[in-house]
Structure formats: structure tokens, C-alpha cells
Design an enzyme around this catalytic site. Structure first.
Site, mmCIF file in Angstrom:
data_model
loop_
_atom_site.group_PDB
_atom_site.id
_atom_site.type_symbol
_atom_site.label_atom_id
_atom_site.label_comp_id
_atom_site.label_asym_id
_atom_site.label_seq_id
_atom_site.Cartn_x
_atom_site.Cartn_y
_atom_site.Cartn_z
ATOM 1 N N ASN A 158 0.852 -1.199 0.000
ATOM 2 C CA ASN A 158 0.000 0.000 0.000
ATOM 3 C C ASN A 158 0.888 1.250 0.000
ATOM 4 O O ASN A 158 1.488 1.568 1.011
ATOM 5 C CB ASN A 158 -0.885 -0.048 1.261
ATOM 6 N N HIS A 188 -9.668 0.376 4.946
ATOM 7 C CA HIS A 188 -8.391 0.617 5.636
ATOM 8 C C HIS A 188 -8.668 1.609 6.768
ATOM 9 O O HIS A 188 -9.466 2.542 6.605
ATOM 10 C CB HIS A 188 -7.373 1.190 4.647
ATOM 11 N N GLU A 219 -7.163 4.095 7.870
ATOM 12 C CA GLU A 219 -6.953 5.516 7.537
ATOM 13 C C GLU A 219 -8.132 6.048 6.721
ATOM 14 O O GLU A 219 -8.542 7.196 6.877
ATOM 15 C CB GLU A 219 -5.629 5.686 6.770
ATOM 16 N N GLU A 241 -5.427 -5.637 10.870
ATOM 17 C CA GLU A 241 -4.483 -4.534 11.070
ATOM 18 C C GLU A 241 -4.834 -3.787 12.351
ATOM 19 O O GLU A 241 -5.688 -2.881 12.328
ATOM 20 C CB GLU A 241 -4.565 -3.539 9.901
ATOM 21 N N GLY A 259 2.057 2.021 10.952
ATOM 22 C CA GLY A 259 3.007 3.130 10.844
ATOM 23 C C GLY A 259 3.706 3.493 12.145
ATOM 24 O O GLY A 259 4.324 4.548 12.240
ATOM 25 N N SER A 286 3.196 -2.276 10.505
ATOM 26 C CA SER A 286 4.645 -2.196 10.711
ATOM 27 C C SER A 286 5.404 -3.459 10.295
ATOM 28 O O SER A 286 6.355 -3.864 10.955
ATOM 29 C CB SER A 286 4.956 -1.821 12.170
#
Ligand code: PEP
Length: 254
Positions: free
Chosen positions: A8, A98, A100, A170, A176, A213
Site C-alpha cells: 500500500n 483501511h 486511515e 491490522e 506506521g 509495521s
């Protein structure tokens, strides 16, 4: 199942020439590691060009996907990109929900479900992302929230739905941040997700992914996971030396 790696790119890089040279690195990776399957998820604006680049090199284990799609098939939805447009642009996969994207657009469960149904209608393979928003620590798992994310997203599926799809676990705190969930937790959650899918009659065609990560360091431990069929990789997908190491470590396990 063949281990699959999904990359991604998020909102990177800034120019087409950078996107194109980054993609060249994925093409050479795909050619040197034919035993693993790679999917690159670039920003929409680069898809057409990268698809042409892909056709020239004919790396059959490298595919393109998008990072999101509209909830509708066509019409007066300014700024939206439909599943059909993506399919016509050479995409085979699409990320849905996702964290985000959920956060940026405050997406409801119903809206995620609409996107999922659109992906199926357009012939795109969905990668549904789930992860607990509320947990603050690495060991807490909010099972009711995970269950709700899965069951609401997968409502009203066409009865003949038998295609491949992916469920990416996730944990939001791992994206991140340089922190990954531990292998026992990922195995436990993957098992739970498979049970939820089995209740919906969907256990067979699903691949479970882990994201959060994954990089050239964390992959050394994560690659030992038994219940996981692949990885969703964000930050490291912009750094050739990192994603090549990830792929090498995964390929060595195949
Ligand atoms: C992601 O974008 O889905 C992701 C897991 O990002 P990162 O690898 O940077 O944590």
C-alpha cells in the site's frame, strides 16, 4: 496457500516519474521471485501508466490494486472512482475499510458493506481491513468490535459468491508505528476471524493477512505465522531495500 504480499503506497510518491521508477523495482522483484505473489496498491492517478508498464514486462505474479472505491456504480458522485473504472484501468484488487480511510471519511459499517458489494459487482478482489480502533495496548483484543466489522461488512453477499477475497487484520496501533502485534496474538485473532467467516459460510475462499509495521526487521518473526496467508505492507513498500528483504524472507519459507 501461496503467500501474498500487498504493498500500500498510500499517498506516495509525489510524481509519476517516481511512481514509475518505484514500480520498476517491483517488476524486477517479481521477476526474481516468481514463487511469491505481489500486489501493488498505488494512488489512483498512477494506475493507468503503471498498468502499461506492467503489460510491457509481463510479470504474471505482479498485479495492481486500488486503495479504495466508491460505494456506487456510477452517477453524480463528484470525486469518486467506481469499481468498474478501476477494473477497466487494469486493477484486480481493491482495499476496503483501511483504518486511515475509515477515519478520514468516518465510514459507517453500512458504507463499508456497500463498497464491498461494489467490488464484487465490478469483479475486483476485495481486501477487507479490520482492526480494533479502541484497544490501547498490544495484548488487549476487542473481539466484539472485530466481529462486528467482519459481519457487517459481509452482509447481503450474492448467494453465488465464491471468489477469492482477503481479510487483513491490522491493529490500528500497529500501523506506521514500528510496533507489531506478537505472533501468538496474530494467530489467535486469525483463528477467530476464520471462525467468524465459517459462521458466514465463507471460510474456504478467504485469505487472512496481517498488516501493521511489517518491515525488513519484523518480517523475520512474522514469517513464522502459520494461520496467515500474506502481509499488507505500508511504509516499507516505498523502500526497495526493505520490500526486497521482506519478499526474500517470505520466499525462503515457501
Ligand atoms: C498499512 O498501510 O496498511 C500499513 C500496515 O502500514 P505500515 O506497514 O506502514 O504500518
Amino acid at each position: 496457500m501461496l503467500k501474498k504480499l500487498f504493498f500500500n503506497w498510500k499517498m506516495n510518491p509525489a510524481s509519476l516519474s517516481e511512481a514509475s521508477s518505484l514500480f520498476t523495482e517491483f517488476i524486477s522483484l517479481a521477476q526474481s521471485q516468481p514463487q511469491i505473489s505481489l500486489v501493488v496498491l498505488p494512488p489512483y492517478v498512477y494506475l493507468s501508466e503503471l498498468n502499461q508498464q506492467l503489460q510491457t514486462f509481463e510479470a504474471t505474479n505482479l498485479k495492481l490494486g486500488a486503495q479504495d472505491l466508491a460505494r456506487y456504480s456510477a452517477g453524480a458522485y463528484t470525486g469518486q472512482i467506481s469499481g468498474q473504472m478501476l477494473k477497466n484501468m487494469g486493477c484486480q484488487y481493491v482495499l476496503i475499510g483501511h483504518s486511515e480511510t475509515r477515519e478520514a471519511y468516518q465510514l459507517s459499517h453500512e458504507q463499508i458493506n456497500q463498497k464491498l458489494l461494489q467490488s464484487l459487482e465490478s469483479g475486483l478482489v476485495p481486501i477487507l481491513c479490520v482492526g480494533h480502533q479502541s484497544d490501547k495496548t498490544i495484548t488487549e483484543i476487542n473481539y466484539p468490535e472485530l466481529s462486528e466489522q467482519v459481519t457487517t461488512a459481509l452482509q447481503n453477499l450474492p448467494p453465488e459468491f465464491k471468489t477469492e477475497f482477503y481479510l487483513a487484520y491490522e491493529p490500528v496501533w500497529a500501523i506506521g508505528t514500528g510496533k507489531t502485534a506478537t505472533n501468538p496474538i496474530i494467530e489467535e485473532v486469525s483463528q477467530f476471524l476464520k471462525q467468524e467467516l465459517a459462521k458466514l459460510g465463507l471460510a474456504k475462499q478467504v485469505g487472512i493477512l496481517y498488516g501493521g509495521s511489517v518491515d525488513d526487521g519484523s518480517i523475520q518473526e512474522l514469517v513464522k505465522l502459520q494461520q496467515v496467508d500474506g502481509f499488507l505492507i505500508g511504509g516499507a513498500s516505498l523502500k526497495p531495500e526493505k520490500f526486497k528483504t521482506i519478499a526474500q524472507v517470505v520466499a525462503n519459507q515457501v
